[in-house]
Design an enzyme around this catalytic site. Structure first.
Site, PDB file in Angstrom:
ATOM      1  N   GLY A 134       0.813  -1.204   0.000  1.00  0.00           N
ATOM      2  CA  GLY A 134       0.000   0.000   0.000  1.00  0.00           C
ATOM      3  C   GLY A 134       0.848   1.257   0.000  1.00  0.00           C
ATOM      4  CB  SER A 135       0.131   4.636   1.279  1.00  0.00           C
ATOM      5  OG  SER A 135      -1.035   4.824   0.501  1.00  0.00           O
ATOM      6  CB  THR A 136       4.440   1.447   3.527  1.00  0.00           C
ATOM      7  OG1 THR A 136       4.228   0.199   2.844  1.00  0.00           O
ATOM      8  CG2 THR A 136       3.525   1.530   4.744  1.00  0.00           C
ATOM      9  CG  PHE A 137       6.083   0.616  -3.038  1.00  0.00           C
ATOM     10  CD1 PHE A 137       7.038  -0.361  -2.840  1.00  0.00           C
ATOM     11  CD2 PHE A 137       6.050   1.282  -4.252  1.00  0.00           C
ATOM     12  CE1 PHE A 137       7.954  -0.674  -3.840  1.00  0.00           C
ATOM     13  CE2 PHE A 137       6.956   0.981  -5.258  1.00  0.00           C
ATOM     14  CZ  PHE A 137       7.913  -0.006  -5.057  1.00  0.00           C
ATOM     15  CE  LYS A 138       0.370   6.542  -1.989  1.00  0.00           C
ATOM     16  NZ  LYS A 138      -0.812   7.142  -1.350  1.00  0.00           N
TER      17      LYS A 138
END
Length: 489
Positions: free
Chosen positions: A219-223
């Site tokens: 999810g958004s941790t990959f951002k």
């Protein structure tokens, strides 16, 4: 001698010669293989004829032994077994061994070739063989905070924590878990316990090491990986310059708009603001602008696409190649095929906290002989440089903004600088299942960055609206960071 007798004599001679060849083959060529074959019961009897050495954490043994009846004199016991199972694995008289118990079995049983000289002396003096010890890098306080945090949450999940400057693994927790002591023997009760634990009988899969073996959409941790790619490839050079990010943004090759989670200020937002409020449109478009090759290059530098051996094997995290433009955009916000282990996301955070240098993760500090002499010592090893120090500093400031006044405020620690990123990763057909809640973070003190943490929670029973990385995972990350900091005072 007549002809028939001569033929019989030659035939019998050949039979004797065959038997001699076979006997010598078994005694000299196959001797080592046969003597160590698991089916050879004498091997198993010898293995359990003396106590195993111990697995050590913070100078104390987390393993032990107990006497048993029958051919096998000793079996393994574990202290706080469920908490430490993702580290130790198990060793069982009936079911073999896994993880550190298996990898370092030679040291623990005393059969390792490096103990040959000592074993020879012991044989001469009549001293019984003893096993050596495996000294880990784990931190008891951090492991306890991680496991108890997951247990209190009551949902499936995992935690991985790393010391960024060395790569030492400080915590590796998985929930639900199991106590390896209950399957260490070979009796009826051990068999009953085993049947209750194995996957076909237990859908919760307590024996699955989620911290190392399960891959989740991050999810958004990959951002933060996408932000690193943008900085490293020169797409943007500052946390505070505006990005080229229209709102709405239609993914290329489709008529589908990439949605944000709510009415967020994402139009042409700066990298800092986009990370603070977690803009899908900004980071999806960055991934598209950079393209598959550059995004994959950066992901690989953080450790994606390869198994890690710490020394226990960790599954390879995934960032695909040969994706079309819209797939690259989705992958760049941690969806589509992108998948990561908790260890992998702890590695990402560790590299950022360590000013752009990723150290190879490991959890065995040294191997000891029975007399505590060091047989082997692990030296910290640089794995890669995903970021320049300058770009790492930019990304640190962005992640610190997330915790200061963004989605990660529940990870704040008084007197400590904390950087982090939340994630709520969708999964299931048409995102029909409850999302995974993620939080990655690091703490900075006067002595540097002592810990980087990744937490993932899979709560199948929670209300979908109540699931968020900041709400479910961040408090656990905070407790782990506090435990490490307090233990160093």
């Amino acid at each position: 001698m007549n002809k028939p007798l001569r033929r019989i004599a030659i035939f019998c001679g050949l039979l004797v010669l065959t038997l001699l060849i076979r006997d010598n083959w078994i005694q000299y060529v196959k001797a080592d293989a046969l003597s160590t074959q698991e089916e050879n019961r004498r091997v198993a009897i010898a293995r359990y004829a003396s106590p195993r050495g111990d697995i050590i954490v913070d100078g104390k043994a987390i393993t032990g032994h107990a006497t048993t009846e029958g051919d096998f004199k000793f079996k393994r016991t574990y202290k706080d077994g469920a908490m430490w199972a993702p580290v130790t694995g198990y060793v069982s008289q009936a079911y073999g061994a896994t993880q550190l118990e298996n990898i370092d079995d030679g040291i623990l049983t005393g059969n390792d070739d490096r103990l040959f000289f000592r074993n020879t002396l012991d044989m001469i003096t009549g001293k019984k063989r003893e096993g050596g010890n495996v000294v880990t890098t784990l931190n008891t306080a951090a492991q306890k905070a991680a496991y108890e945090g997951l247990k209190k949450q009551g949902a499936k999940g995992a935690v991985a924590a790393i010391e960024p400057s060395t790569g030492k693994i400080l915590a590796l927790a998985s929930y639900p878990s199991y106590d390896p002591s209950v399957i260490a023997g070979g009796g009826k009760s051990d068999g009953e316990a085993w049947n209750k634990l194995i996957e076909k009988n237990n859908p919760d899969k307590p024996m699955l090491n989620r911290a190392l073996r399960e891959v989740y959409p991050p999810g958004s941790t990959f951002k933060v990986v996408t932000a690193a790619a943008a900085l490293e490839h020169g797409k943007y050079t500052s946390a505070d310059e505006k990005t080229d990010s229209p709102l709405p943004w239609t993914m290329p090759g489709t008529s589908r708009e990439l949605p944000n989670e709510g009415d967020l200020p994402c139009e042409n937002a700066t990298l800092r603001e986009a990370l603070r409020v977690s803009c899908n449109t900004v980071f999806g478009k960055i991934g598209y602008d950079l393209g598959n090759d550059k995004m994959l290059e950066t992901a690989k530098k953080f450790g994606f696409t390869e198994e890690q051996f710490v020394p226990v094997r960790s599954s390879a995290s995934v960032f695909s190649d040969d994706m079309n433009d819209s797939q690259v955009a989705l992958s760049s916000i941690g969806q589509f095929n992108t998948a990561a282990t908790p260890l992998q996301m702890a590695m990402v955070t560790s590299a950022i906290a360590n000013d752009g240098t990723l150290m190879k993760p490991y959890m065995v500090d040294e191997l000891q002989a029975p007399n505590l002499d060091i047989i082997e010592k692990t030296d910290p090893q640089e794995m890669s440089k995903p970021l320049s120090p300058e770009n790492a500093g930019i990304l640190q400031s962005m992640m610190e903004t997330v915790v200061k006044d963004g989605t990660g405020t529940k990870a704040q620690i008084d007197g400590v600088t904390v950087g982090g990123k939340t994630g709520t990763a969708q999964h299931g057909v048409e995102n029909s299942e409850n999302p995974y809640a993620w939080f990655i973070s690091y703490a900075k003190t006067d002595g540097g960055s002592p810990v980087a943490v990744a937490v993932v929670i899979e709560d199948e029973n929670a209300s979908r609206d109540d699931i968020s990385g900041g709400g479910l995972a961040a408090p656990i990350a905070k407790s782990v960071m506090e435990a490490v900091i307090d233990s160093k005072k």
